[in-house]
Structure formats: structure tokens, C-alpha cells
Design an enzyme around this catalytic site. Structure first.
Site, PDB file in Angstrom:
ATOM      1  NE  ARG A 178     -70.634  17.513 -22.807  1.00  0.00           N
ATOM      2  CZ  ARG A 178     -70.639  16.663 -23.843  1.00  0.00           C
ATOM      3  NH1 ARG A 178     -69.583  16.611 -24.658  1.00  0.00           N
ATOM      4  NH2 ARG A 178     -71.671  15.894 -24.090  1.00  0.00           N
ATOM      5  CB  SER A 228     -76.071  17.133 -18.657  1.00  0.00           C
ATOM      6  OG  SER A 228     -76.856  16.400 -19.562  1.00  0.00           O
ATOM      7  CD  GLU A 298     -72.000  18.608 -19.214  1.00  0.00           C
ATOM      8  OE1 GLU A 298     -72.450  19.557 -19.888  1.00  0.00           O
ATOM      9  OE2 GLU A 298     -72.162  17.427 -19.526  1.00  0.00           O
TER      10      GLU A 298
END
Length: 307
Positions: A178, A228, A298
Site C-alpha cells: 500500500r 479496508s 489506509e
């Protein structure tokens, strides 16, 4: 803000196809369906017009943010004081050259995965349920079910913070979990080239269908969220930590830890961004207190939030 009239005047005189929207409601531009208004949101209709706009913005030192489909954003209830530049359907062309798929950054990665399937190209099945744009997927090195963008990415066209168009190979992008170099250097992804391989159209569709079934069983797709909420901490799963902390279903205002998957914070219907932010901070504090694990988000925060 004093930049608004400058930008509007520049667009009217120089960018015939670029649309702009003063006092734009950001609820319409995020998957959380929350947030205040942006002073000015613009949608360039070509890479050339985006390039011209960005050269003006950089030269005039106009504060700006780039967004795609808003699938990984939490916008403050107080709104956004920077210029918001949206790269979405307005920049979403794609074409196949042999087994290379070249895509503009605003294309939905889901649509691109299905386009590849229709052309018997395999490699993007993992992305068939990721709700963001290609640009966002590259920026985040998005992944799901064992696949990541870096596995199939060949190169990107970026616009640098000094206004230059540069082609960079995947090896130059420092793609990790990520993360990417773009998150640190401010480069804007304009195009991506994916290296896929020939496959059986039916087999590719079967894989997409199976991943869709898994998502529908395990994720709260029926409620507004940003996917998420937290990155996976090394050696753990965020959802399990949150569930083990006794927070599954926990609510603050209209924000709730999903009953279906504790790794998702959802808007249960009337949440404010403040509700969501406060719930995220509470989850982080509880998991840290109970397990000594720091959960990183995130989700990217836009605007001001009270700590």
C-alpha cells in the site's frame, strides 16, 4: 479563497473542455458519502488540459489535491480549502497493444479488469472488485486476494511536481505494501501500462466470479465505506485484532465497525466524517492498549480533523 477566481479565469480562457464546480459537495465524491464542500472542484477532460492546468497551478502556487473516485478518502466536515482536481471518468480511455493494456488514470480498475477479461487477457482478476481508479490503484499499489498492482504494472506516465511529463518503469516506483514513491514525491499518475498474458476467457470470468462471491460473503459492500480502513500490521490481521478487542459492531454516531468484517468502518446511514474519524481513533487506541499493536490507516484524511 483568493485562488478561486484566478483558476476559474484561467480555465475559461485556456481550457475549453475543463469543467469546474464552485462550492462542490464532497459527499458526492467519496464512497463514505460524508464531508463538507470544496471551494472549487475541477475536471480536466484530457491529459493535455490537465497538464496545462497543473503548470498554471504550480506556477501560481495554488494549493491543490488530486482525487479519483474517492474510495480511499475521508473528507473533513469543514470541507476542503485546496483546489480539488478530480481524475475519474473524464480521463478514462484505454487500449490494447499486443498483451499490453494502456489505461488513463481515471478509468475504474474494475472496468479495466472486465475489459481485459473480454479480450482474453489474464492478470487483473484480483482487481475486479477494487473500487478505485487506475491512478489510485497505482498510487496505493492496491491489492486483493494475493495479487497487487506491482505484479502486472510495466510503466506509468506521471506529471512531476515541477510540471514535466515523465515515463517511469515499475522499478522506479518503489511499490510496496500500500505504498509507492508517488506518495512521497507528489507525482501524479496520468497513464499506466499493464503487462498481461493471454488466457481463456471463460476461465478468467470464473476466477472473477469466485472472487466476487468471496467479497460478497465477507465484506459489507451494501454500506458506504472506504474499503479496508487499516493496513495489515506485520504478523497480524487488522480485522481480527479489532474483533478480539471487542469492537465489532461498536458505534460512534452514525459510524460503525462492520458486523460483517471488523476491518471495515462503515457509514450506517447518517454518519459525519467526525463520527468516522473519532471511531478510527478509538479503534487505534483500544488495539494499542490491549495488544500493543499500532494500526495505520489506509484511508487518507483530507481537511482538518480535531484530535
Amino acid at each position: 479563497m483568493d485562488y478561486i477566481n484566478k483558476v476559474k479565469e484561467f480555465i475559461e480562457l485556456n481550457l475549453v473542455d475543463t469543467m469546474y464546480f464552485p462550492d462542490e459537495d464532497m459527499k458526492k465524491h467519496t464512497t463514505f458519502k460524508t464531508g463538507g464542500t470544496a471551494d472549487l472542484l475541477v475536471k480536466p477532460q484530457s491529459i493535455d488540459e490537465l497538464h496545462k492546468l497543473m503548470k498554471f497551478v504550480l506556477n501560481e502556487e495554488v494549493p491543490y489535491i488530486i482525487i479519483g473516485r474517492g474510495s480511499n478518502l475521508l473528507v473533513s466536515d469543514q470541507g476542503v480549502r485546496e483546489l480539488v482536481i478530480k481524475i475519474d471518468k473524464n480521463l478514462s480511455k484505454y487500449e490494447i497493444k499486443n498483451e499490453m493494456l494502456e489505461v488513463e488514470a481515471g478509468a475504474a480498475i474494475i472496468d479495466v479488469a472486465h475489459f481485459a477479461q473480454k479480450n482474453s487477457l489474464s492478470g487483473l482478476e484480483f482487481a475486479s472488485g477494487i473500487p478505485g481508479t487506475v491512478g489510485g490503484a497505482v498510487f496505493m499499489n492496491a491489492g486483493a486476494y494475493g495479487g497487487e498492482v506491482k505484479d502486472v504494472l510495466e510503466e506509468v506516465l506521471v506529471l512531476t511536481t515541477d510540471g514535466h511529463l515523465v515515463v517511469k518503469s515499475v522499478d522506479e516506483l518503489e511499490l510496496g505494501y500500500r505504498s509507492s514513491v508517488m506518495q512521497r514525491n507528489g507525482d501524479i499518475v496520468l497513464k499506466a501500462k499493464f503487462k498481461l498474458h493471454k488466457g481463456n476467457q471463460e476461465a478468467i470470468q470464473n476466477e472473477i466470479n469466485e472472487l466476487k462471491r468471496k467479497r460478497e460473503e465477507s465484506q459489507p459492500l451494501e454500506m458506504p465505506s472506504a474499503g479496508s480502513t487499516f493496513k495489515r500490521p506485520t504478523g497480524y490481521f487488522a480485522g481480527k485484532l479489532i474483533q478480539d478487542a471487542g469492537l465489532k459492531g461498536y458505534r460512534i454516531g452514525g459510524a460503525q465497525v462492520s458486523l460483517k468484517h471488523a476491518g471495515f468502518v462503515v457509514n450506517s446511514g447518517n454518519a459525519s466524517s467526525s463520527d468516522i474519524y473519532t471511531l478510527i481513533k478509538h479503534i487505534q487506541a483500544e488495539v494499542k492498549k490491549q495488544f500493543g499493536v499500532t494500526l495505520e490507516t489506509e484511508v487518507k484524511l483530507i481537511g482538518e480533523f480535531k484530535h
